[in-house]
Design an enzyme around this catalytic site. Structure first.
Site, PDB file in Angstrom:
ATOM      1  N   ILE A  46      21.256  15.400 -54.281  1.00 54.01           N
ATOM      2  CA  ILE A  46      21.023  15.964 -55.563  1.00 54.01           C
ATOM      3  C   ILE A  46      21.988  17.621 -54.794  1.00 54.01           C
ATOM      4  O   ILE A  46      22.835  17.855 -54.037  1.00 54.01           O
ATOM      5  CB  ILE A  46      19.942  16.692 -55.944  1.00 54.01           C
ATOM      6  N   SER A  47      22.919  17.338 -56.196  1.00 52.96           N
ATOM      7  CA  SER A  47      24.654  18.339 -56.197  1.00 52.96           C
ATOM      8  C   SER A  47      23.608  19.857 -56.239  1.00 52.96           C
ATOM      9  O   SER A  47      22.852  20.210 -56.318  1.00 52.96           O
ATOM     10  CB  SER A  47      25.217  18.331 -57.427  1.00 52.96           C
ATOM     11  N   GLN A  48      24.727  20.238 -55.061  1.00 49.92           N
ATOM     12  CA  GLN A  48      24.755  21.781 -54.967  1.00 49.92           C
ATOM     13  C   GLN A  48      24.881  22.190 -56.216  1.00 49.92           C
ATOM     14  O   GLN A  48      25.801  22.389 -56.891  1.00 49.92           O
ATOM     15  CB  GLN A  48      26.181  22.179 -53.937  1.00 49.92           C
TER      16      GLN A  48
END
Ligand code: SAH
Length: 213
Positions: A63-65
């Site tokens: 899950i992207s930052q």
């Protein structure tokens, strides 16, 4: 799993962190302040959900930052009602941000496991994309083109031509381009064959894979 006052407080701190890192778009900050990111992650990582960090999800993906999600979303300059194509549905967190911004979202994921999991999960917390697609993002989604915005959430070794050609005139493509490190790149379509290109520094994404076996 629930959304509690404690989670809300942690989210507000995350929003403050993003403001300090120079995210300005009010709609984007509001979306991140609202979306229960901890529900998008496996339970073991709950304590990390509101840190400004990427985390593992299923199928060896991440899950992207939050900062990256905010940065890309801000570059898109979404207006309510815009039709947006996302490449790399993953956990669906970025999809939820786009939906909070009022976009009509089509999102493509190439990992079947994630596609299934996220298709089931998003509606349970009230997020309804126009369509989630199991497929190859390199091809885009010609049957629904043109798009006002296209966002790629995996590192692309090059810019796929179909994505450029599926942009509306005036439309924006935000894509991290590169192999080990990616340069965040914005293309604005000025005319049929006329694209303006802007670059915004280095980011790190999981790779956008070709020819899935
Ligand atoms: N937006 C996601 C980020 C997930 S990481 C989130 O917020 O959780 C990038 C995702 O892109 C992964 O789920 C990966 O499986 C997917 N992906 C990689 N190559 C792809 C391709 N060619 N087409 C569609 N999705 C792809």
């Amino acid at each position: 799993m629930k959304d509690t006052f404690k989670h809300q407080g942690m989210r507000q701190k995350l929003v403050d962190t993003l403001i300090k890192k120079d995210i300005k778009d009010k709609g984007v900050l509001k979306a991140i302040g609202k979306i229960p990111r901890h529900l998008f992650m496996d339970s073991g990582f709950i304590d990390h959900a509101y840190m400004d960090k990427a985390f593992p999800i299923a199928a060896d993906q991440t899950i992207s930052q939050p900062y990256t999600v905010a940065f890309q979303s801000e570059l898109l300059q979404i207006q309510p009602g815009d039709t947006v194509l996302e490449i790399g549905t993953g956990s669906g967190y970025q999809t939820a941000v786009l939906l909070e911004l009022g976009a009509k979202v089509y999102s493509i994921e190439r990992q079947k496991e994630l596609f299934k999991k996220t298709s089931k999960f998003l509606p349970t917390i009230g997020y309804r994309a126009k369509k989630l697609i199991f497929g190859d993002g390199y091809k885009g989604l010609p049957e629904e083109a043109p798009f006002k915005s296209i966002i790629v959430t995996a590192g692309a070794p090059y810019v796929p031509n179909p994505l450029l050609s599926q942009l509306a005139i005036g439309g924006r493509l935000v894509i991290p381009v590169g192999d080990d490190v990616q340069v965040m790149t914005l293309f604005i379509r000025k005319g049929l064959k006329d694209f303006e290109k802007h670059e915004f520094g280095d980011f790190r994404f999981v790779p956008m894979l070709e020819n899935k076996n």
